[in-house]
Structure formats: C-alpha cells, structure tokens
Design a protein around this motif. Sequence first.
Motif, PDB file in Angstrom:
ATOM      1  N   GLU A   6      18.733  -3.214 -11.437  1.00 35.02           N
ATOM      2  CA  GLU A   6      17.285  -3.062 -11.556  1.00 35.02           C
ATOM      3  C   GLU A   6      16.632  -4.108 -10.675  1.00 35.02           C
ATOM      4  O   GLU A   6      16.955  -5.290 -10.759  1.00 35.02           O
ATOM      5  CB  GLU A   6      16.834  -3.289 -12.993  1.00 35.02           C
ATOM      6  CG  GLU A   6      17.012  -2.077 -13.867  1.00 35.02           C
ATOM      7  CD  GLU A   6      16.287  -2.247 -15.191  1.00 35.02           C
ATOM      8  OE1 GLU A   6      15.072  -2.563 -15.171  1.00 35.02           O
ATOM      9  OE2 GLU A   6      16.942  -2.076 -16.217  1.00 35.02           O
ATOM     10  N   VAL A   7      15.724  -3.659  -9.815  1.00 33.43           N
ATOM     11  CA  VAL A   7      14.996  -4.562  -8.934  1.00 33.43           C
ATOM     12  C   VAL A   7      13.518  -4.211  -9.018  1.00 33.43           C
ATOM     13  O   VAL A   7      13.141  -3.059  -8.822  1.00 33.43           O
ATOM     14  CB  VAL A   7      15.493  -4.437  -7.473  1.00 33.43           C
ATOM     15  CG1 VAL A   7      14.694  -5.351  -6.569  1.00 33.43           C
ATOM     16  CG2 VAL A   7      16.977  -4.728  -7.374  1.00 33.43           C
ATOM     17  N   ASP A   8      12.699  -5.202  -9.317  1.00 35.42           N
ATOM     18  CA  ASP A   8      11.246  -5.020  -9.387  1.00 35.42           C
ATOM     19  C   ASP A   8      10.678  -5.221  -7.991  1.00 35.42           C
ATOM     20  O   ASP A   8      10.705  -6.330  -7.459  1.00 35.42           O
ATOM     21  CB  ASP A   8      10.652  -6.024 -10.364  1.00 35.42           C
ATOM     22  CG  ASP A   8       9.156  -5.877 -10.521  1.00 35.42           C
ATOM     23  OD1 ASP A   8       8.541  -5.032  -9.826  1.00 35.42           O
ATOM     24  OD2 ASP A   8       8.586  -6.611 -11.339  1.00 35.42           O
ATOM     25  N   MET A   9      10.168  -4.163  -7.394  1.00 32.81           N
ATOM     26  CA  MET A   9       9.646  -4.233  -6.033  1.00 32.81           C
ATOM     27  C   MET A   9       8.115  -4.291  -6.018  1.00 32.81           C
ATOM     28  O   MET A   9       7.498  -4.076  -4.987  1.00 32.81           O
ATOM     29  CB  MET A   9      10.124  -3.019  -5.228  1.00 32.81           C
ATOM     30  CG  MET A   9      11.636  -2.868  -5.163  1.00 32.81           C
ATOM     31  SD  MET A   9      12.477  -4.288  -4.447  1.00 32.81           S
ATOM     32  CE  MET A   9      11.954  -4.158  -2.760  1.00 32.81           C
ATOM     33  N   ASP A  10       7.490  -4.617  -7.140  1.00 35.65           N
ATOM     34  CA  ASP A  10       6.028  -4.635  -7.234  1.00 35.65           C
ATOM     35  C   ASP A  10       5.371  -5.632  -6.285  1.00 35.65           C
ATOM     36  O   ASP A  10       4.248  -5.420  -5.846  1.00 35.65           O
ATOM     37  CB  ASP A  10       5.578  -4.941  -8.660  1.00 35.65           C
ATOM     38  CG  ASP A  10       5.805  -3.768  -9.592  1.00 35.65           C
ATOM     39  OD1 ASP A  10       5.991  -2.636  -9.099  1.00 35.65           O
ATOM     40  OD2 ASP A  10       5.808  -3.985 -10.812  1.00 35.65           O
ATOM     41  N   ASP A  11       6.062  -6.727  -5.945  1.00 36.76           N
ATOM     42  CA  ASP A  11       5.462  -7.754  -5.082  1.00 36.76           C
ATOM     43  C   ASP A  11       5.509  -7.384  -3.607  1.00 36.76           C
ATOM     44  O   ASP A  11       4.857  -8.030  -2.792  1.00 36.76           O
ATOM     45  CB  ASP A  11       6.159  -9.098  -5.282  1.00 36.76           C
ATOM     46  CG  ASP A  11       5.810  -9.711  -6.626  1.00 36.76           C
ATOM     47  OD1 ASP A  11       4.815  -9.278  -7.242  1.00 36.76           O
ATOM     48  OD2 ASP A  11       6.535 -10.620  -7.057  1.00 36.76           O
ATOM     49  N   ALA A  12       6.282  -6.372  -3.239  1.00 41.20           N
ATOM     50  CA  ALA A  12       6.374  -5.981  -1.830  1.00 41.20           C
ATOM     51  C   ALA A  12       5.042  -5.397  -1.377  1.00 41.20           C
ATOM     52  O   ALA A  12       4.412  -4.631  -2.087  1.00 41.20           O
ATOM     53  CB  ALA A  12       7.493  -4.978  -1.630  1.00 41.20           C
ATOM     54  N   THR A  13       4.631  -5.752  -0.178  1.00 38.91           N
ATOM     55  CA  THR A  13       3.328  -5.301   0.294  1.00 38.91           C
ATOM     56  C   THR A  13       3.376  -3.950   0.984  1.00 38.91           C
ATOM     57  O   THR A  13       2.355  -3.323   1.172  1.00 38.91           O
ATOM     58  CB  THR A  13       2.714  -6.341   1.253  1.00 38.91           C
ATOM     59  OG1 THR A  13       3.618  -6.554   2.346  1.00 38.91           O
ATOM     60  CG2 THR A  13       2.458  -7.655   0.537  1.00 38.91           C
ATOM     61  N   SER A  18       9.645  -3.328   1.241  1.00 38.11           N
ATOM     62  CA  SER A  18      10.484  -2.983   0.090  1.00 38.11           C
ATOM     63  C   SER A  18      11.876  -2.584   0.544  1.00 38.11           C
ATOM     64  O   SER A  18      12.878  -3.032  -0.019  1.00 38.11           O
ATOM     65  CB  SER A  18       9.859  -1.836  -0.703  1.00 38.11           C
ATOM     66  OG  SER A  18       8.648  -2.224  -1.287  1.00 38.11           O
ATOM     67  N   ALA A  19      11.957  -1.746   1.563  1.00 38.34           N
ATOM     68  CA  ALA A  19      13.245  -1.293   2.075  1.00 38.34           C
ATOM     69  C   ALA A  19      14.044  -2.466   2.637  1.00 38.34           C
ATOM     70  O   ALA A  19      15.258  -2.565   2.421  1.00 38.34           O
ATOM     71  CB  ALA A  19      13.041  -0.224   3.140  1.00 38.34           C
ATOM     72  N   ARG A  20      13.393  -3.358   3.345  1.00 39.98           N
ATOM     73  CA  ARG A  20      14.063  -4.525   3.925  1.00 39.98           C
ATOM     74  C   ARG A  20      14.623  -5.433   2.821  1.00 39.98           C
ATOM     75  O   ARG A  20      15.772  -5.870   2.876  1.00 39.98           O
ATOM     76  CB  ARG A  20      13.101  -5.280   4.822  1.00 39.98           C
ATOM     77  CG  ARG A  20      13.735  -6.381   5.622  1.00 39.98           C
ATOM     78  CD  ARG A  20      12.820  -6.998   6.675  1.00 39.98           C
ATOM     79  NE  ARG A  20      11.419  -7.097   6.319  1.00 39.98           N
ATOM     80  CZ  ARG A  20      10.439  -6.351   6.854  1.00 39.98           C
ATOM     81  NH1 ARG A  20      10.720  -5.436   7.761  1.00 39.98           N
ATOM     82  NH2 ARG A  20       9.191  -6.528   6.488  1.00 39.98           N
TER      83      ARG A  20
END
Length: 65
Positions: A6-13, A18-20
């Motif tokens: 599980e990874v929270d990607m909410d902080d990615a702009t 997010s993919a990186r």
Amino acid sequence: MKFRLEVDMDDATSAEESARELGRILRYWGGNLHHYALRPGDGSAVYDSGYREVGRWSVVSAEAS
C-alpha cells in the motif's frame, strides 16, 4: 500467502510524479527482496524519495485476506 503493498500517493503533484515515485519504490523494494524471508507476518514501512513514510508492505496468510 499474499503479498500486499500500500502506497499513499496523495502528496504527488502530478500523474508523472506519482509514476516516478512508485517506480522508485518498486525498484528499491525489488532490489532488497533477498533480505526478507517473505513469510506471513513479515512487513515493513515504505518510504518515498524524501524519506517520508508513505505506506507499508506485508506478507499475510491466504486465510487472512
């Protein structure tokens, strides 16, 4: 057994960011796979490139899913 990540990607702009980040997390974890027995109960925190905890991976028994 089942492997969960599980990874929270909410902080990615952006989707690109997010993919990186997810790619980096998967490469890092995959490169360290040999350090783990991968038995039910194993797990650890997952960190982004800024060393912030963004999730967790774990191994669970098939019955626990």
